[in-house]
Design a protein around this motif. Structure first.
Motif, PDB file in Angstrom:
ATOM      1  N   VAL A  52       0.833  -1.201   0.000  1.00  0.00           N
ATOM      2  CA  VAL A  52       0.000   0.000   0.000  1.00  0.00           C
ATOM      3  C   VAL A  52       0.869   1.254   0.000  1.00  0.00           C
ATOM      4  O   VAL A  52       0.567   2.234  -0.683  1.00  0.00           O
ATOM      5  CB  VAL A  52      -0.963   0.005   1.213  1.00  0.00           C
ATOM      6  N   LEU A  53       1.969   1.226   0.749  1.00  0.00           N
ATOM      7  CA  LEU A  53       2.869   2.374   0.815  1.00  0.00           C
ATOM      8  C   LEU A  53       3.403   2.730  -0.569  1.00  0.00           C
ATOM      9  O   LEU A  53       3.395   3.901  -0.978  1.00  0.00           O
ATOM     10  CB  LEU A  53       4.031   2.066   1.765  1.00  0.00           C
ATOM     11  N   PHE A  54       3.866   1.734  -1.312  1.00  0.00           N
ATOM     12  CA  PHE A  54       4.388   1.985  -2.656  1.00  0.00           C
ATOM     13  C   PHE A  54       3.264   2.374  -3.618  1.00  0.00           C
ATOM     14  O   PHE A  54       3.440   3.226  -4.496  1.00  0.00           O
ATOM     15  CB  PHE A  54       5.112   0.748  -3.179  1.00  0.00           C
ATOM     16  N   GLN A  55       2.120   1.731  -3.460  1.00  0.00           N
ATOM     17  CA  GLN A  55       0.968   1.986  -4.324  1.00  0.00           C
ATOM     18  C   GLN A  55       0.509   3.439  -4.244  1.00  0.00           C
ATOM     19  O   GLN A  55       0.379   4.126  -5.251  1.00  0.00           O
ATOM     20  CB  GLN A  55      -0.173   1.057  -3.913  1.00  0.00           C
ATOM     21  N   VAL A  56       0.264   3.923  -3.026  1.00  0.00           N
ATOM     22  CA  VAL A  56      -0.250   5.286  -2.879  1.00  0.00           C
ATOM     23  C   VAL A  56       0.826   6.322  -3.204  1.00  0.00           C
ATOM     24  O   VAL A  56       0.511   7.431  -3.651  1.00  0.00           O
ATOM     25  CB  VAL A  56      -0.819   5.522  -1.458  1.00  0.00           C
ATOM     26  N   GLY A  57       2.087   5.945  -2.987  1.00  0.00           N
ATOM     27  CA  GLY A  57       3.167   6.856  -3.360  1.00  0.00           C
ATOM     28  C   GLY A  57       3.187   7.098  -4.856  1.00  0.00           C
ATOM     29  O   GLY A  57       3.318   8.248  -5.308  1.00  0.00           O
ATOM     30  N   ILE A  79      -1.918  14.702   8.819  1.00  0.00           N
ATOM     31  CA  ILE A  79      -1.282  14.714  10.139  1.00  0.00           C
ATOM     32  C   ILE A  79      -2.160  14.074  11.214  1.00  0.00           C
ATOM     33  O   ILE A  79      -1.716  13.152  11.907  1.00  0.00           O
ATOM     34  CB  ILE A  79      -0.864  16.149  10.531  1.00  0.00           C
ATOM     35  N   PRO A  80      -3.434  14.497  11.389  1.00  0.00           N
ATOM     36  CA  PRO A  80      -4.274  13.819  12.389  1.00  0.00           C
ATOM     37  C   PRO A  80      -4.536  12.356  12.032  1.00  0.00           C
ATOM     38  O   PRO A  80      -4.680  11.502  12.924  1.00  0.00           O
ATOM     39  CB  PRO A  80      -5.571  14.632  12.393  1.00  0.00           C
ATOM     40  N   THR A  81      -4.604  12.067  10.719  1.00  0.00           N
ATOM     41  CA  THR A  81      -4.806  10.674  10.306  1.00  0.00           C
ATOM     42  C   THR A  81      -3.618   9.819  10.722  1.00  0.00           C
ATOM     43  O   THR A  81      -3.787   8.682  11.190  1.00  0.00           O
ATOM     44  CB  THR A  81      -5.004  10.586   8.783  1.00  0.00           C
ATOM     45  N   ALA A  82      -2.405  10.343  10.578  1.00  0.00           N
ATOM     46  CA  ALA A  82      -1.197   9.613  10.968  1.00  0.00           C
ATOM     47  C   ALA A  82      -1.158   9.366  12.467  1.00  0.00           C
ATOM     48  O   ALA A  82      -0.765   8.285  12.930  1.00  0.00           O
ATOM     49  CB  ALA A  82       0.046  10.380  10.522  1.00  0.00           C
ATOM     50  N   TYR A 147      -9.034   3.767  12.744  1.00  0.00           N
ATOM     51  CA  TYR A 147      -9.547   2.599  12.042  1.00  0.00           C
ATOM     52  C   TYR A 147      -8.545   2.070  11.015  1.00  0.00           C
ATOM     53  O   TYR A 147      -8.251   0.878  10.948  1.00  0.00           O
ATOM     54  CB  TYR A 147     -10.872   2.951  11.360  1.00  0.00           C
ATOM     55  N   GLY A 148      -7.998   2.992  10.202  1.00  0.00           N
ATOM     56  CA  GLY A 148      -7.075   2.575   9.155  1.00  0.00           C
ATOM     57  C   GLY A 148      -5.803   1.972   9.696  1.00  0.00           C
ATOM     58  O   GLY A 148      -5.255   1.039   9.119  1.00  0.00           O
ATOM     59  N   GLY A 149      -5.317   2.489  10.824  1.00  0.00           N
ATOM     60  CA  GLY A 149      -4.126   1.924  11.430  1.00  0.00           C
ATOM     61  C   GLY A 149      -4.330   0.499  11.871  1.00  0.00           C
ATOM     62  O   GLY A 149      -3.407  -0.327  11.817  1.00  0.00           O
ATOM     63  N   ALA A 150      -5.542   0.185  12.284  1.00  0.00           N
ATOM     64  CA  ALA A 150      -5.830  -1.160  12.765  1.00  0.00           C
ATOM     65  C   ALA A 150      -6.152  -2.132  11.634  1.00  0.00           C
ATOM     66  O   ALA A 150      -5.716  -3.283  11.651  1.00  0.00           O
ATOM     67  CB  ALA A 150      -6.990  -1.116  13.762  1.00  0.00           C
ATOM     68  N   PHE A 151      -6.909  -1.680  10.619  1.00  0.00           N
ATOM     69  CA  PHE A 151      -7.440  -2.631   9.648  1.00  0.00           C
ATOM     70  C   PHE A 151      -7.153  -2.320   8.180  1.00  0.00           C
ATOM     71  O   PHE A 151      -7.002  -3.217   7.383  1.00  0.00           O
ATOM     72  CB  PHE A 151      -8.957  -2.758   9.825  1.00  0.00           C
ATOM     73  N   GLN A 152      -7.174  -1.077   7.773  1.00  0.00           N
ATOM     74  CA  GLN A 152      -6.881  -0.619   6.419  1.00  0.00           C
ATOM     75  C   GLN A 152      -8.001  -0.913   5.411  1.00  0.00           C
ATOM     76  O   GLN A 152      -8.297  -0.086   4.558  1.00  0.00           O
ATOM     77  CB  GLN A 152      -5.561  -1.197   5.896  1.00  0.00           C
ATOM     78  N   ILE A 153      -8.629  -2.087   5.485  1.00  0.00           N
ATOM     79  CA  ILE A 153      -9.655  -2.451   4.502  1.00  0.00           C
ATOM     80  C   ILE A 153     -10.796  -1.435   4.535  1.00  0.00           C
ATOM     81  O   ILE A 153     -11.358  -1.150   5.584  1.00  0.00           O
ATOM     82  CB  ILE A 153     -10.217  -3.859   4.767  1.00  0.00           C
ATOM     83  N   GLY A 154     -11.147  -0.905   3.379  1.00  0.00           N
ATOM     84  CA  GLY A 154     -12.263   0.027   3.285  1.00  0.00           C
ATOM     85  C   GLY A 154     -11.901   1.477   3.531  1.00  0.00           C
ATOM     86  O   GLY A 154     -12.765   2.356   3.443  1.00  0.00           O
ATOM     87  N   ILE A 181      -3.114  11.251   1.526  1.00  0.00           N
ATOM     88  CA  ILE A 181      -3.359  11.069   2.963  1.00  0.00           C
ATOM     89  C   ILE A 181      -2.903   9.680   3.418  1.00  0.00           C
ATOM     90  O   ILE A 181      -2.259   9.535   4.457  1.00  0.00           O
ATOM     91  CB  ILE A 181      -4.848  11.288   3.285  1.00  0.00           C
ATOM     92  N   VAL A 182      -3.225   8.661   2.619  1.00  0.00           N
ATOM     93  CA  VAL A 182      -2.794   7.304   2.967  1.00  0.00           C
ATOM     94  C   VAL A 182      -1.273   7.207   2.938  1.00  0.00           C
ATOM     95  O   VAL A 182      -0.661   6.568   3.796  1.00  0.00           O
ATOM     96  CB  VAL A 182      -3.430   6.266   2.018  1.00  0.00           C
ATOM     97  N   MET A 183      -0.643   7.884   1.972  1.00  0.00           N
ATOM     98  CA  MET A 183       0.817   7.868   1.886  1.00  0.00           C
ATOM     99  C   MET A 183       1.448   8.464   3.137  1.00  0.00           C
ATOM    100  O   MET A 183       2.520   8.029   3.578  1.00  0.00           O
ATOM    101  CB  MET A 183       1.267   8.661   0.653  1.00  0.00           C
ATOM    102  N   LEU A 184       0.785   9.452   3.741  1.00  0.00           N
ATOM    103  CA  LEU A 184       1.320  10.089   4.940  1.00  0.00           C
ATOM    104  C   LEU A 184       1.180   9.224   6.184  1.00  0.00           C
ATOM    105  O   LEU A 184       2.068   9.188   7.033  1.00  0.00           O
ATOM    106  CB  LEU A 184       0.622  11.436   5.170  1.00  0.00           C
ATOM    107  N   TYR A 185       0.053   8.502   6.306  1.00  0.00           N
ATOM    108  CA  TYR A 185      -0.161   7.761   7.558  1.00  0.00           C
ATOM    109  C   TYR A 185       0.334   6.321   7.524  1.00  0.00           C
ATOM    110  O   TYR A 185       0.656   5.741   8.567  1.00  0.00           O
ATOM    111  CB  TYR A 185      -1.636   7.806   7.979  1.00  0.00           C
TER     112      TYR A 185
END
Length: 259
Positions: A52-57, A79-82, A147-154, A181-185
Motif C-alpha cells: 500500500v505504501l508503494f501503491q499510494v506513493g 497529520i491527524p490521520t497519521a 480505524y485505518g491503522g488497525a485494519f486498512q480495509i475500506g 493522505i494514505v501515503m502520509l499515515y
C-alpha cells in the motif's frame, strides 16, 4: 518462492493498485491472497501495509504531476490521520475481529446504498471544495486514522465519503487527496507491525511491484474515466467485499481453487 506465486502476487497487485486508486477495499483481495499462500491473518494484515505504501506513493506522485492534488489540504488532513493510525495499529491485536467485520460491512453497505440511490452526491460532490480545513475535519480524520491503522480495509471508501460529501471535492480530486493522505499515515502503522514482527517482507515487496504498476496506470488515466463506469465498478467491489466479510462467498477459497 515459486514462479507461479510471483506471478499471482504481481497480477493481483496490479488489480489491487487499480481498484484502490479509483476507490478502495481491494485490501481484502491482498489479505485473501496472503492467507491463501499460508500467512496467518495477523501477518497478512501487517504485510498489506508494505505494498500500500508503494501503491499510494506512485498514485500521489502522478496526481501531483497532473495538478490534481490539493497538497495543502492533504497535509493538514494527513497529520491527524497519521496520529490516529499510530494508535490504531498499536491496539489492533486487542480489537474484537467480529466487531471489525460488522463495522466494516455496515460502512460498505451504507456507501453502496448511496451509490445506488444517490450516485451524484458521492461521485460529483457539491462542486465547491472547502478552502480551509475545519477542526471537525481534523477530528474525523483522526478517527479515520484509528480505524485505518488497525485494519486498512475500506479506508478508501471512508476517505472518499468525507472528502466528497463532507468537503465538496469531486471524485478525481478526492482520489488524489486519498492517495496522499494514505501515503502520509501508512508508514506509521507499518512501523508498528514491523516492530511486532508481523510483516512478511518477500511477499510484500513482490506484491508491491504489481501495486505500483496498477496505481500509476490508474492515476495517469484518471481524468479519462467515465463517472458512470466508476460508479458501477465501485458498486461491484463494495458488494463483493461485503459478501466476503459476511462469509457468503470466499475470496480465499477462490484463490485456493486457482492455486
Amino acid at each position: 518462492m515459486s514462479l507461479s506465486v510471483v506471478i499471482l502476487l504481481i497480477c493481483s497487485g496490479i488489480f489491487v493498485g487499480v481498484v484502490n486508486t479509483f476507490a478502495g477495499a481491494a485490501a481484502a483481495v491482498s489479505i485473501s491472497v496472503y492467507t491463501a499462500l499460508g500467512l496467518p491473518i495477523g501477518i497478512a494484515n501487517g504485510t498489506n501495509r508494505l505494498p500500500v505504501l508503494f501503491q499510494v506513493g506512485a498514485a500521489a506522485f502522478n496526481f501531483r504531476k497532473q495538478h490534481l492534488l490539493d497538497y495543502s489540504v492533504g497535509l493538514k488532513l494527513g497529520i491527524p490521520t497519521a496520529v490516529g493510525a499510530l494508535i490504531g495499529a498499536e491496539f489492533a491485536a486487542s480489537v474484537n475481529p467480529s466487531l471489525f467485520v460488522m463495522l466494516l460491512a455496515t460502512i460498505l453497505i451504507l456507501l453502496l446504498a448511496l451509490l445506488i440511490f444517490s450516485p451524484n452526491r458521492i461521485l460529483k460532490g457539491n462542486g465547491k471544495p472547502v478552502r480551509a480545513v475545519r477542526r471537525t475535519d481534523c477530528l474525523w480524520f483522526l478517527l479515520v486514522g484509528l480505524y485505518g491503522g488497525a485494519f486498512q480495509i475500506g479506508m478508501g471508501y471512508v476517505i472518499l465519503g468525507l472528502t466528497i460529501m463532507g468537503m465538496g471535492y469531486d471524485v478525481i480530486t478526492a482520489n488524489a487527496l486519498k492517495s496522499f493522505i494514505v501515503m502520509l499515515y501508512i508508514p506509521f502503522s507499518l512501523a508498528v507491525f514491523m516492530y511486532h514482527g508481523q510483516v512478511a517482507y518477500t511477499y510484500g515487496f513482490v506484491h508491491a511491484i504489481g501495486n505500483v504498476i496498477g496505481a500509476y496506470a490508474a492515476s495517469k488515466y484518471a481524468t479519462r474515466i467515465n463517472t458512470q463506469f466508476l460508479r458501477w465498478m465501485l458498486m461491484a467491489f463494495i458488494a463483493l467485499t461485503v459478501l466476503d466479510l459476511l462469509k457468503i462467498i470466499s475470496i480465499k477459497n477462490a484463490l485456493h481453487t486457482i492455486l
